[in-house]
Design a protein around this motif. Structure first.
Motif, PDB file in Angstrom:
ATOM      1  N   GLU A  11      -4.301   8.659  -0.017  1.00 61.92           N
ATOM      2  CA  GLU A  11      -3.398   9.001   1.180  1.00 61.92           C
ATOM      3  C   GLU A  11      -2.249   8.612   1.324  1.00 61.92           C
ATOM      4  N   SER A  12      -1.781   7.671   0.573  1.00 61.62           N
ATOM      5  CA  SER A  12      -0.304   7.156   0.631  1.00 61.62           C
ATOM      6  C   SER A  12       0.537   7.959  -0.025  1.00 61.62           C
ATOM      7  N   LYS A  26       4.646   7.768  -7.423  1.00 63.25           N
ATOM      8  CA  LYS A  26       5.150   8.292  -6.131  1.00 63.25           C
ATOM      9  C   LYS A  26       6.742   8.258  -6.481  1.00 63.25           C
ATOM     10  N   SER A  54       6.951  -2.581   1.566  1.00 63.25           N
ATOM     11  CA  SER A  54       5.987  -2.011   2.316  1.00 63.25           C
ATOM     12  C   SER A  54       4.919  -1.449   1.694  1.00 63.25           C
ATOM     13  N   ILE A  55       5.062  -1.219   0.227  1.00 64.68           N
ATOM     14  CA  ILE A  55       3.706  -0.916  -0.268  1.00 64.68           C
ATOM     15  C   ILE A  55       2.707  -2.191  -0.247  1.00 64.68           C
ATOM     16  N   TRP A  58       1.287  -2.442   2.880  1.00 65.32           N
ATOM     17  CA  TRP A  58       0.099  -1.197   3.260  1.00 65.32           C
ATOM     18  C   TRP A  58      -0.880  -1.524   2.393  1.00 65.32           C
ATOM     19  N   CYS A  62      -5.109  -2.373   3.599  1.00 66.13           N
ATOM     20  CA  CYS A  62      -6.476  -1.680   3.115  1.00 66.13           C
ATOM     21  C   CYS A  62      -7.496  -2.399   2.553  1.00 66.13           C
TER      22      CYS A  62
END
Length: 253
Positions: A11-12, A26, A54-55, A58, A62
């Motif tokens: 999703e990311s 990525k 940021s990763i 995130w 989750c």
């Protein structure tokens, strides 16, 4: 966790590596991100600190996770950094110490080579009597091969050839085979602190080396092939194995 992680990571915008299914990548402009997953451990590589934070933020949203900070060990591999010289090193010294202690080699003489020149192994060296087979069945030959293999796969390409030769006789090893395996362990004692180093240059450079013998296996006359690929001087892929036999047909006119 793997299933939940796979769903969240896709999703990311991360893409799963086809050859290494536990590695995700990525790209966003000049920002490059990699995620490595092993059971419940995650290693993150990022060339931008804000993007790295940021990763991690995130990922925390989750599922429950603990940030262990800058990685120093991963799967028993010690990570060494020298930012002044732009170097990154990998070592298995702690693991090797455990292996040497397990097989009572920690106080032995230090070996000079993993396998001395001129040594030739064959099935002729396997036990030929029930008494010999019974005695050798008490020896943890296969366990030693597996322990050496784990070190070789991760950080020690110099063990590839010797391991390829000795691993062929795990089903019925003889005293001569065992002697060579002990010499590999003694060599590890002398070289346990050796690192694989990467970096030192602005531009990434890949070099590959390969070689092969000719019909050197005493059991079936097959040849041995080997290769190593290096990234900025540090090995990233290596292998030494016996060549597969090719069958050639003929046709009469």
């Amino acid at each position: 966790m793997n299933l939940r992680f796979n769903e969240a990571i896709q999703e990311s915008g991360f893409i799963r590596n086809e050859d290494e299914p536990c590695v995700y990548k990525k790209f966003s402009g000049s920002i490059v991100s990699f995620l490595m997953l092993y059971v419940d451990d995650i290693l993150i590589i990022e060339n931008d600190i804000p993007a790295l934070q940021s990763i991690k933020t995130w990922l925390s949203s989750c599922f429950s996770m603990k940030d262990l900070g800058e990685a120093s060990y991963i799967l028993g591999v010690k990570i060494y950094r020298d930012r002044s010289r732009r170097l990154l090193g990998l070592s298995r010294s702690t693991y090797i110490d455990k292996v040497l202690k397990l097989f009572s080699i920690e106080e032995s003489k230090r070996g000079f080579l993993p396998m001395s020149h001129g040594i030739s192994l064959s099935k002729e060296m396997c036990p030929s009597t029930p008494q010999e087979r019974e005695r050798m069945s008490q020896i943890t030959y296969a366990s030693a091969i597996g322990s050496i293999m784990y070190a070789m796969i991760c950080t020690r390409p110099d063990l590839s050839y010797a391991l390829s030769m000795t691993s062929r006789y795990q089903a019925n090893p003889g005293e001569g085979h065992l002697t060579v395996v002990k010499n590999i362990l003694k060599y590890l004692r002398r070289t346990k602190d050796i690192f694989l180093f990467y970096g030192g240059e602005e531009e990434l450079r890949i070099k590959g080396y390969t070689d092969a013998s000719f019909q050197t296996d005493k059991d079936d006359s097959r040849s041995q092939s080997g290769f190593v690929f290096c990234l900025n001087g540090g090995a990233v892929s290596w292998k030494s194995s016996k060549q597969l036999r090719k069958l050639f047909g003929s046709r009469s006119s």
